[in-house]
Design an enzyme around this catalytic site. Structure first.
Site, PDB file in Angstrom:
ATOM      1  N   THR A   8       4.939 125.767 121.747  1.00  0.00           N
ATOM      2  CA  THR A   8       4.535 126.806 120.820  1.00  0.00           C
ATOM      3  C   THR A   8       3.151 127.166 121.297  1.00  0.00           C
ATOM      4  OG1 THR A   8       5.950 125.914 119.104  1.00  0.00           O
ATOM      5  CG2 THR A   8       3.981 127.043 118.335  1.00  0.00           C
ATOM      6  N   ASN A  10      10.002 127.694 120.650  1.00  0.00           N
ATOM      7  CA  ASN A  10      10.399 126.319 120.345  1.00  0.00           C
ATOM      8  C   ASN A  10      10.157 125.438 121.562  1.00  0.00           C
ATOM      9  OD1 ASN A  10      11.059 124.262 118.699  1.00  0.00           O
ATOM     10  ND2 ASN A  10      13.270 124.453 118.910  1.00  0.00           N
ATOM     11  N   SER A  39       9.677 125.622 109.899  1.00  0.00           N
ATOM     12  CA  SER A  39       8.729 125.518 111.010  1.00  0.00           C
ATOM     13  C   SER A  39       7.607 124.563 110.639  1.00  0.00           C
ATOM     14  CB  SER A  39       8.154 126.909 111.285  1.00  0.00           C
ATOM     15  OG  SER A  39       7.102 126.820 112.220  1.00  0.00           O
ATOM     16  N   THR A  89       6.045 131.073 118.837  1.00  0.00           N
ATOM     17  CA  THR A  89       6.836 130.031 119.506  1.00  0.00           C
ATOM     18  C   THR A  89       8.153 130.525 120.090  1.00  0.00           C
ATOM     19  OG1 THR A  89       7.823 127.840 119.172  1.00  0.00           O
ATOM     20  CG2 THR A  89       7.999 129.362 117.341  1.00  0.00           C
ATOM     21  N   ASP A 109      15.540 124.158 115.197  1.00  0.00           N
ATOM     22  CA  ASP A 109      14.632 123.814 114.089  1.00  0.00           C
ATOM     23  C   ASP A 109      15.356 123.792 112.747  1.00  0.00           C
ATOM     24  OD1 ASP A 109      12.250 123.076 115.155  1.00  0.00           O
ATOM     25  OD2 ASP A 109      11.297 125.033 115.042  1.00  0.00           O
ATOM     26  N   GLY A 125       5.130 121.197 117.841  1.00  0.00           N
ATOM     27  CA  GLY A 125       6.288 120.804 117.016  1.00  0.00           C
ATOM     28  C   GLY A 125       5.810 120.179 115.715  1.00  0.00           C
ATOM     29  N   ARG A 147       9.219 134.734 111.722  1.00  0.00           N
ATOM     30  CA  ARG A 147      10.056 133.646 112.194  1.00  0.00           C
ATOM     31  C   ARG A 147      11.418 134.206 112.589  1.00  0.00           C
ATOM     32  NH1 ARG A 147       9.821 128.662 114.268  1.00  0.00           N
ATOM     33  NH2 ARG A 147      10.977 127.084 113.150  1.00  0.00           N
TER      34      ARG A 147
HETATM   35  N1  GLY Z   1       9.375 125.513 116.930  1.00  0.00           N
HETATM   36  C1  GLY Z   1       8.346 124.706 116.386  1.00  0.00           C
HETATM   37  C2  GLY Z   1       8.043 125.058 114.971  1.00  0.00           C
HETATM   38  O1  GLY Z   1       8.229 126.181 114.560  1.00  0.00           O
HETATM   39  O2  GLY Z   1       7.642 124.198 114.241  1.00  0.00           O
END
Ligand code: GLY
Length: 571
Positions: free
Chosen positions: A383, A403, A454, A401, A425, A476, A111
């Site tokens: 994503t 985003n 996330s 992702t 996020d 999302g 991430r």
């Molecule tokens: N950017 C979407 C997620 O990580 O949930």
């Protein structure tokens, strides 16, 4: 960005040979200037399902060259970074979940993290109001990218040299490929943003509108991928690429520094593993909310006669909606990066807590998100997902992702890749919704080095210790509810993978207090739910779920979602 394409099996995408030279990606002999979309495949050797035909075929070629599912997953991700720029990436982040042939379960967290100069109130004006455009667009929206570190953390579990896995992506970037109709439409919609948020004109900007079959060549991206091929992780986080990123930040008032890049590491996490009626479900732990919400929701339905209610009856949808409402209320209050915030993981995922949460459940009427708050505990959808399986018993689920669609819309000048807008996020201010309407508080507040919460939920279901399902989706906050519904469709309603993926989906996330349904969600069920007091809103397609289901005889069915250019490859 959600799509509502018609589901057409094996239909030719309207692509033309726009370049004289034919690039062949592996033994599958796929022509990147003329290819077709395949939604479903059965076989016995191995399968790759992803958001783009060329990426799935790259993964398949790697399997055929002797690579395992991990190799194929790495090559597919790299190819997606080229052929699916809206979400495939090297400038974003992701999660990797694997069940390996030796029985090990592995979860890698790559991430993005908040830059060292980030701070809690960085998106507030002097009156304390949130300026969400800053967390969504341009340089300041970007978290420190994690994808390349993640690929190198996964690579030791593969069999082939990294150079071989990255080469198809380099070829696709350097020689170009024909874009699909959906990609053309998405690029056209983003033209104004690309012009506004870039300091160097990116390859995505074109004087006349993009159309299906146009060739997209990305020379700068090819050169970045070559630096990664030749120098490994340092080819991205140090040297020339790091210089290009930091100079881009300086030109656009961004804050990612050399030190942020050099200090980035992917983290191996303890997988979130739970049982559901004899199946073992392996999924991504925090900072994925899925690792908490999925067991929570499955626990809340486990003792209910869901199967006897029937698929998508008012009764079954009502129960699942109330379960989703409760889980998402907890998400808003309790979930964030465990390295920075104490999250009551054990309690939230326990059977006892699930029972307690459902105490006020009333099957006859709509619950209320004012009444249902988070439980009491002592203290963009753009994503992309890929599912891979090989017949030596390795299964890999990766969700990655930027985003929003094309992330921050900012391309690193001279390096050719898009930066994420993952800072959105985080909870930019308690109670202020992010682009998915989700709210959060302290648990998910911005802290330098912290990873934003996330929803990505790459998941593997094991039956008698062997892979049975490989599942995941973009979308999302709808990601976790889509994975939940896909599992319920198969494990409770006995559906095949095709139906489990393509039947209409619905979503409730506590706030806003409305039940979102897809266009093809049955009208009669909507009416019954409205009579019970639900506010129903029709929305664009929910997710693009990629599923591989391995049958007892060792064969598999692999399915790419009807909702996009998704493609199942296998043999
Ligand atoms: N950017 C979407 C997620 O990580 O949930």
């Amino acid at each position: 960005m959600q799509k509502s394409n018609t589901y057409i099996l094996l239909i030719a995408v309207l692509l033309y040979a726009c370049s004289g030279s034919r690039t062949v990606i592996g033994p599958t002999k796929v022509n990147p200037y003329q290819y077709t979309i395949q939604k479903k495949i059965t076989g016995t050797h191995g399968a790759v399902v992803s958001a783009h035909p060329l990426a799935s075929e790259v993964g398949l070629a790697i399997l055929k060259q002797g690579g395992n599912a991990v190799d194929a997953a790495i090559a597919t991700q790299l190819a997606l970074a080229v052929v699916y720029p809206a979400a495939g990436n090297i400038g974003g982040g992701g999660f990797f979940v694997a069940h390996l042939a030796d029985g090990k379960n592995i979860t890698l967290d790559y991430r993005e993290k908040a830059p060292g100069k980030a701070h809690r109130d960085m998106y507030l004006d002097k009156n304390g109001n949130a300026i969400t455009s800053l967390s969504l667009y341009g340089h300041l929206a970007a978290g420190v990218p994690g994808t390349v570190a993640g690929l190198f953390a996964a690579a030791p579990h593969g069999k082939l040299p990294f150079k071989k896995l990255v080469q198809p992506a380099i070829d696709l970037a350097e020689k170009g490929y024909a874009i699909t109709a959906d990609e053309a439409a998405d690029l056209n919609r983003a033209q104004a943003a690309f012009i506004k948020y870039n300091t160097v004109t990116p390859a995505f900007v074109k004087a006349t509108p993009w159309k299906a079959g146009d060739t997209l060549v990305q020379k700068d991206l090819a050169n970045t991928l070559k630096r990664i091929r030749d120098k490994g992780q340092a080819g991205f986080y140090e040297g020339e690429t790091a210089r290009l990123i930091v100079e881009e930040m300086q030109r656009g008032n961004g804050i990612i520094s050399y030190d942020d890049l050099k200090s980035y590491t992917a983290k191996e996490r303890q997988p979130s593993i739970f049982d559901y009626k004899g199946y073992t479900i392996v999924t991504m732990p925090l900072p994925s909310s899925g690792g908490i919400l999925l067991p929570q929701m499955m626990n809340m339905i486990a003792n209910k006669p869901l199967k006897s209610y029937g698929f998508q009856t008012a009764q079954s949808v009502q129960l699942m909606t109330e379960v989703e409402r409760r889980a998402y209320a907890d998400r808003a209050k309790f979930l964030g990066d465990v390295d920075f915030f104490k999250v009551p993981v054990k309690t939230l995922t326990s059977d006892a807590y699930a029972k307690e949460r459902m105490k006020d459940y009333d099957p006859s009427k709509a619950g209320s998100s004012t009444a249902v708050q988070a439980g009491i505990i002592p203290e963009s959808e753009e994503t992309t997902h890929l599912s891979v399986y090989d017949n030596s018993g390795n299964a890999v689920a990766v969700t990655t992702t930027l985003n929003g669609g094309y992330g921050s819309k900012t391309v690193v000048g001279g390096a050719g890749f898009l930066l994420n807008n993952e800072m959105d996020d985080f909870s930019v201010k308690p109670g202020v919704p992010n682009m998915y309407g989700a709210v959060g508080g302290d648990a998910n507040a911005i802290v330098p080095g912290k990873r934003m919460l996330s929803s990505m939920t790459p998941t593997i279901v094991l039956k008698s210790g062997k892979p049975y399902l490989v599942v995941g989706t973009p979308g999302g906050t709808t990601i976790t509810t889509s994975v939940f519904q896909t599992l319920v469709n198969i494990l409770e309603f006995d559906m095949n993978a095709d139906d489990a993926v393509n039947k209409p989906k619905f979503h409730h996330q506590w706030l806003p207090d409305s039940l979102l349904v897809e266009k093809d969600f049955p009208l009669s069920v909507r009416e019954q739910l409205q009579q019970m007091g639900y506010k129903i809103k029709e929305r664009s397609a929910i997710g693009r779920t990629e599923v591989i289901r391995i049958l007892p005889d060792g064969s598999f069915e692999a399915v790419g979602d009807k909702r996009g250019d998704d493609h199942a490859a296998g043999y």
